[in-house]
Design an enzyme around this catalytic site. Structure first.
Site, PDB file in Angstrom:
ATOM      1  N   ALA A  12       0.808  -1.235   0.000  1.00  0.00           N
ATOM      2  CA  ALA A  12       0.000   0.000   0.000  1.00  0.00           C
ATOM      3  C   ALA A  12       0.838   1.281   0.000  1.00  0.00           C
ATOM      4  O   ALA A  12       0.318   2.355   0.229  1.00  0.00           O
ATOM      5  CB  ALA A  12      -0.947  -0.009   1.198  1.00  0.00           C
ATOM      6  N   ARG A  14       2.240   2.597  -2.589  1.00  0.00           N
ATOM      7  CA  ARG A  14       2.070   3.349  -3.845  1.00  0.00           C
ATOM      8  C   ARG A  14       0.964   2.706  -4.698  1.00  0.00           C
ATOM      9  O   ARG A  14       0.390   1.673  -4.330  1.00  0.00           O
ATOM     10  CB  ARG A  14       3.375   3.390  -4.625  1.00  0.00           C
ATOM     11  CG  ARG A  14       3.791   2.027  -5.161  1.00  0.00           C
ATOM     12  CD  ARG A  14       5.096   2.094  -5.919  1.00  0.00           C
ATOM     13  NE  ARG A  14       5.195   0.984  -6.857  1.00  0.00           N
ATOM     14  CZ  ARG A  14       6.303   0.668  -7.518  1.00  0.00           C
ATOM     15  NH1 ARG A  14       7.398   1.370  -7.343  1.00  0.00           N
ATOM     16  NH2 ARG A  14       6.306  -0.347  -8.367  1.00  0.00           N
ATOM     17  N   ASN A  89      -3.275  -6.862  -2.284  1.00  0.00           N
ATOM     18  CA  ASN A  89      -2.971  -6.035  -3.456  1.00  0.00           C
ATOM     19  C   ASN A  89      -1.524  -6.190  -3.935  1.00  0.00           C
ATOM     20  O   ASN A  89      -1.248  -5.976  -5.116  1.00  0.00           O
ATOM     21  CB  ASN A  89      -3.246  -4.564  -3.100  1.00  0.00           C
ATOM     22  CG  ASN A  89      -2.611  -3.610  -4.081  1.00  0.00           C
ATOM     23  OD1 ASN A  89      -3.124  -3.384  -5.178  1.00  0.00           O
ATOM     24  ND2 ASN A  89      -1.461  -3.036  -3.713  1.00  0.00           N
ATOM     25  N   TYR A 154       2.850 -14.269 -14.421  1.00  0.00           N
ATOM     26  CA  TYR A 154       1.877 -13.298 -13.883  1.00  0.00           C
ATOM     27  C   TYR A 154       0.433 -13.777 -14.119  1.00  0.00           C
ATOM     28  O   TYR A 154      -0.391 -13.762 -13.204  1.00  0.00           O
ATOM     29  CB  TYR A 154       2.125 -11.948 -14.552  1.00  0.00           C
ATOM     30  CG  TYR A 154       1.289 -10.812 -14.025  1.00  0.00           C
ATOM     31  CD1 TYR A 154       1.635 -10.159 -12.843  1.00  0.00           C
ATOM     32  CD2 TYR A 154       0.167 -10.350 -14.717  1.00  0.00           C
ATOM     33  CE1 TYR A 154       0.883  -9.089 -12.359  1.00  0.00           C
ATOM     34  CE2 TYR A 154      -0.590  -9.286 -14.251  1.00  0.00           C
ATOM     35  CZ  TYR A 154      -0.223  -8.657 -13.070  1.00  0.00           C
ATOM     36  OH  TYR A 154      -0.976  -7.600 -12.601  1.00  0.00           O
ATOM     37  N   ALA A 156      -0.594 -16.813 -14.618  1.00  0.00           N
ATOM     38  CA  ALA A 156      -0.855 -17.991 -13.779  1.00  0.00           C
ATOM     39  C   ALA A 156      -1.146 -17.552 -12.341  1.00  0.00           C
ATOM     40  O   ALA A 156      -2.067 -18.068 -11.694  1.00  0.00           O
ATOM     41  CB  ALA A 156       0.337 -18.944 -13.823  1.00  0.00           C
ATOM     42  N   LYS A 158      -2.367 -14.699 -11.336  1.00  0.00           N
ATOM     43  CA  LYS A 158      -3.632 -13.962 -11.243  1.00  0.00           C
ATOM     44  C   LYS A 158      -4.843 -14.866 -11.495  1.00  0.00           C
ATOM     45  O   LYS A 158      -5.930 -14.631 -10.968  1.00  0.00           O
ATOM     46  CB  LYS A 158      -3.623 -12.775 -12.214  1.00  0.00           C
ATOM     47  CG  LYS A 158      -2.585 -11.710 -11.866  1.00  0.00           C
ATOM     48  CD  LYS A 158      -2.818 -11.117 -10.480  1.00  0.00           C
ATOM     49  CE  LYS A 158      -1.916  -9.937 -10.170  1.00  0.00           C
ATOM     50  NZ  LYS A 158      -2.168  -9.384  -8.833  1.00  0.00           N
ATOM     51  N   ILE A 187      -4.203   0.064 -15.649  1.00  0.00           N
ATOM     52  CA  ILE A 187      -4.426   1.151 -14.700  1.00  0.00           C
ATOM     53  C   ILE A 187      -3.137   1.976 -14.618  1.00  0.00           C
ATOM     54  O   ILE A 187      -2.039   1.405 -14.579  1.00  0.00           O
ATOM     55  CB  ILE A 187      -4.771   0.587 -13.292  1.00  0.00           C
ATOM     56  CG1 ILE A 187      -5.912  -0.445 -13.351  1.00  0.00           C
ATOM     57  CG2 ILE A 187      -5.091   1.717 -12.309  1.00  0.00           C
ATOM     58  CD1 ILE A 187      -7.244   0.048 -13.849  1.00  0.00           C
TER      59      ILE A 187
HETATM   60  P1  NAI Z   1       2.850  -1.048  -8.147  1.00  0.00           P
HETATM   61  O1  NAI Z   1       4.070  -1.714  -8.640  1.00  0.00           O
HETATM   62  O2  NAI Z   1       2.730   0.436  -8.238  1.00  0.00           O
HETATM   63  O3  NAI Z   1       2.549  -1.458  -6.631  1.00  0.00           O
HETATM   64  C1  NAI Z   1       2.719  -2.756  -6.169  1.00  0.00           C
HETATM   65  C2  NAI Z   1       2.978  -2.696  -4.699  1.00  0.00           C
HETATM   66  O4  NAI Z   1       3.218  -4.009  -4.209  1.00  0.00           O
HETATM   67  C3  NAI Z   1       4.226  -1.860  -4.353  1.00  0.00           C
HETATM   68  O5  NAI Z   1       3.924  -1.004  -3.280  1.00  0.00           O
HETATM   69  C4  NAI Z   1       5.248  -2.910  -3.950  1.00  0.00           C
HETATM   70  O6  NAI Z   1       6.181  -2.447  -2.999  1.00  0.00           O
HETATM   71  C5  NAI Z   1       4.342  -3.983  -3.355  1.00  0.00           C
HETATM   72  N1  NAI Z   1       5.019  -5.268  -3.300  1.00  0.00           N
HETATM   73  C6  NAI Z   1       5.705  -5.904  -4.271  1.00  0.00           C
HETATM   74  N2  NAI Z   1       6.205  -7.067  -3.807  1.00  0.00           N
HETATM   75  C7  NAI Z   1       5.813  -7.165  -2.517  1.00  0.00           C
HETATM   76  C8  NAI Z   1       6.021  -8.130  -1.508  1.00  0.00           C
HETATM   77  N3  NAI Z   1       6.722  -9.254  -1.717  1.00  0.00           N
HETATM   78  N4  NAI Z   1       5.454  -7.918  -0.279  1.00  0.00           N
HETATM   79  C9  NAI Z   1       4.746  -6.809  -0.046  1.00  0.00           C
HETATM   80  N5  NAI Z   1       4.524  -5.850  -0.949  1.00  0.00           N
HETATM   81  C10 NAI Z   1       5.059  -6.036  -2.180  1.00  0.00           C
HETATM   82  O7  NAI Z   1       1.664  -1.747  -8.915  1.00  0.00           O
HETATM   83  P2  NAI Z   1       0.106  -1.440  -9.027  1.00  0.00           P
HETATM   84  O8  NAI Z   1      -0.166  -1.140 -10.427  1.00  0.00           O
HETATM   85  O9  NAI Z   1      -0.336  -0.507  -7.977  1.00  0.00           O
HETATM   86  O10 NAI Z   1      -0.466  -2.896  -8.740  1.00  0.00           O
HETATM   87  C11 NAI Z   1      -1.194  -3.270  -7.589  1.00  0.00           C
HETATM   88  C12 NAI Z   1      -1.853  -4.604  -7.843  1.00  0.00           C
HETATM   89  O11 NAI Z   1      -2.742  -4.487  -8.940  1.00  0.00           O
HETATM   90  C13 NAI Z   1      -0.865  -5.711  -8.209  1.00  0.00           C
HETATM   91  O12 NAI Z   1      -1.292  -6.926  -7.624  1.00  0.00           O
HETATM   92  C14 NAI Z   1      -0.981  -5.781  -9.716  1.00  0.00           C
HETATM   93  O13 NAI Z   1      -0.630  -7.036 -10.197  1.00  0.00           O
HETATM   94  C15 NAI Z   1      -2.455  -5.488  -9.896  1.00  0.00           C
HETATM   95  N6  NAI Z   1      -2.807  -5.019 -11.224  1.00  0.00           N
HETATM   96  C16 NAI Z   1      -2.316  -3.847 -11.707  1.00  0.00           C
HETATM   97  C17 NAI Z   1      -2.670  -3.426 -12.974  1.00  0.00           C
HETATM   98  C18 NAI Z   1      -2.196  -2.154 -13.550  1.00  0.00           C
HETATM   99  O14 NAI Z   1      -2.499  -1.897 -14.724  1.00  0.00           O
HETATM  100  N7  NAI Z   1      -1.512  -1.289 -12.834  1.00  0.00           N
HETATM  101  C19 NAI Z   1      -3.540  -4.240 -13.827  1.00  0.00           C
HETATM  102  C20 NAI Z   1      -4.004  -5.451 -13.216  1.00  0.00           C
HETATM  103  C21 NAI Z   1      -3.645  -5.812 -11.944  1.00  0.00           C
END
Ligand code: NAI
Length: 244
Positions: A12, A14, A89, A154, A156, A158, A187
């Site tokens: 959370a 970012r 998330n 990814y 798999a 999701k 997004i």
């Molecule tokens: P982002 O990369 O901005 O944020 C992901 C967050 O997860 C970051 O704060 C990161 O530090 C945290 N994170 C990563 N590995 C971690 C771990 N091992 N333990 C705890 N925290 C961890 O990405 P975004 O876009 O905000 O994505 C959030 C979620 O939404 C993800 O699950 C992503 O797969 C999903 N998503 C995003 C899409 C997009 O277009 N941005 C589309 C579909 C799904």
């Protein structure tokens, strides 16, 4: 709308997670902001959330590690006196064609995206059973529904989230715990920074634009709120029609 509820949001610091934490706080929920590396950013989100007059605290937690989840969840339960809402998330990508994808790339994505959600659910399971109430929201992706070239790991993970969501929905329905998944399309966040100017991609989206983290957050508020108490085991796309 979420007044007095205690919510935990992973990843959370970012992007979508941050937007969900702030929207929950705006709607009156106390928020536990989980982060992996970015302490400063997470503390800032906690400050912004607290400005809405709710309790907000940042916790370091790498969701890929079962023990870290266990410790963090018990700390949160002590600090907040129970958990009402869990949002899984946290997520990463390591995109490559399957032919070039090494085992580490595959395992790392499964460990964070899928096992991370499982760990958090398992750690909160007893809390939800005891409360006889709860909302679990798992962030999947349209890649988990449609598949996507270059994202074997990814997609798999999701798709796995969808199976996990439906299973938990069935296991905990008797305790009035709802478990749903959100499947975003493209997004605007750091994760999709490189797609922003991609005209070809925008053309594929019927609504002809990328979505905003705040739009995903608004959907999460709906799924966390009592108004959606009769929705469980559902996967809701928020993708401008991309996976239609
Ligand atoms: P982002 O990369 O901005 O944020 C992901 C967050 O997860 C970051 O704060 C990161 O530090 C945290 N994170 C990563 N590995 C971690 C771990 N091992 N333990 C705890 N925290 C961890 O990405 P975004 O876009 O905000 O994505 C959030 C979620 O939404 C993800 O699950 C992503 O797969 C999903 N998503 C995003 C899409 C997009 O277009 N941005 C589309 C579909 C799904």
């Amino acid at each position: 709308m979420l007044k007095g509820k205690n919510a935990v949001i992973t990843g959370a610091s970012r992007g979508i997670g941050r937007a969900i934490a702030l929207k929950f706080a705006e709607n009156g929920a106390n928020v536990a902001i989980l982060y992996n590396g970015s302490k400063d950013k997470a503390e800032k989100v906690a400050q912004e959330a607290a400005a809405f007059g709710v309790k907000a605290k940042a916790y370091a937690c790498n969701v890929a590690l079962a023990d870290a989840c266990k410790e963090t969840v018990s700390e949160i339960i002590k600090d907040f006196d129970g958990i009402d809402i869990l949002v899984n998330n946290a997520g990463i990508t390591r995109d490559k064609l399957a032919l070039q994808m090494d085992e580490n790339d595959f395992d790392a994505v499964i460990a964070t995206n899928l096992k991370g959600a499982f760990h958090m659910i398992q750690c909160c399971y007893r809390n939800f059973m005891k409360k006889k109430y709860g909302k679990i929201i798992n962030i999947s992706s349209v890649s988990g529904i449609m598949g996507n070239a270059g994202q074997a790991n990814y997609s798999a993970s999701k798709a796995g989230i969808i199976g996990l969501t439906k299973t938990i929905a069935k296991e905990l329905a008797g305790r009035h715990v709802c478990c749903n998944a959100i499947a975003p399309g493209f997004i605007e966040t750091d994760m999709t920074e490189s797609f922003k100017e991609n005209e070809e991609l925008l053309h594929m989206i019927p609504l002809k634009r990328m979505g905003k983290a705040e739009e995903v957050a608004a959907l999460a508020v709906f799924l966390a709120d009592d108004v959606s108490d009769y929705i469980t085991g559902e996967v809701i796309r928020i993708d401008g029609g991309l996976a239609m």
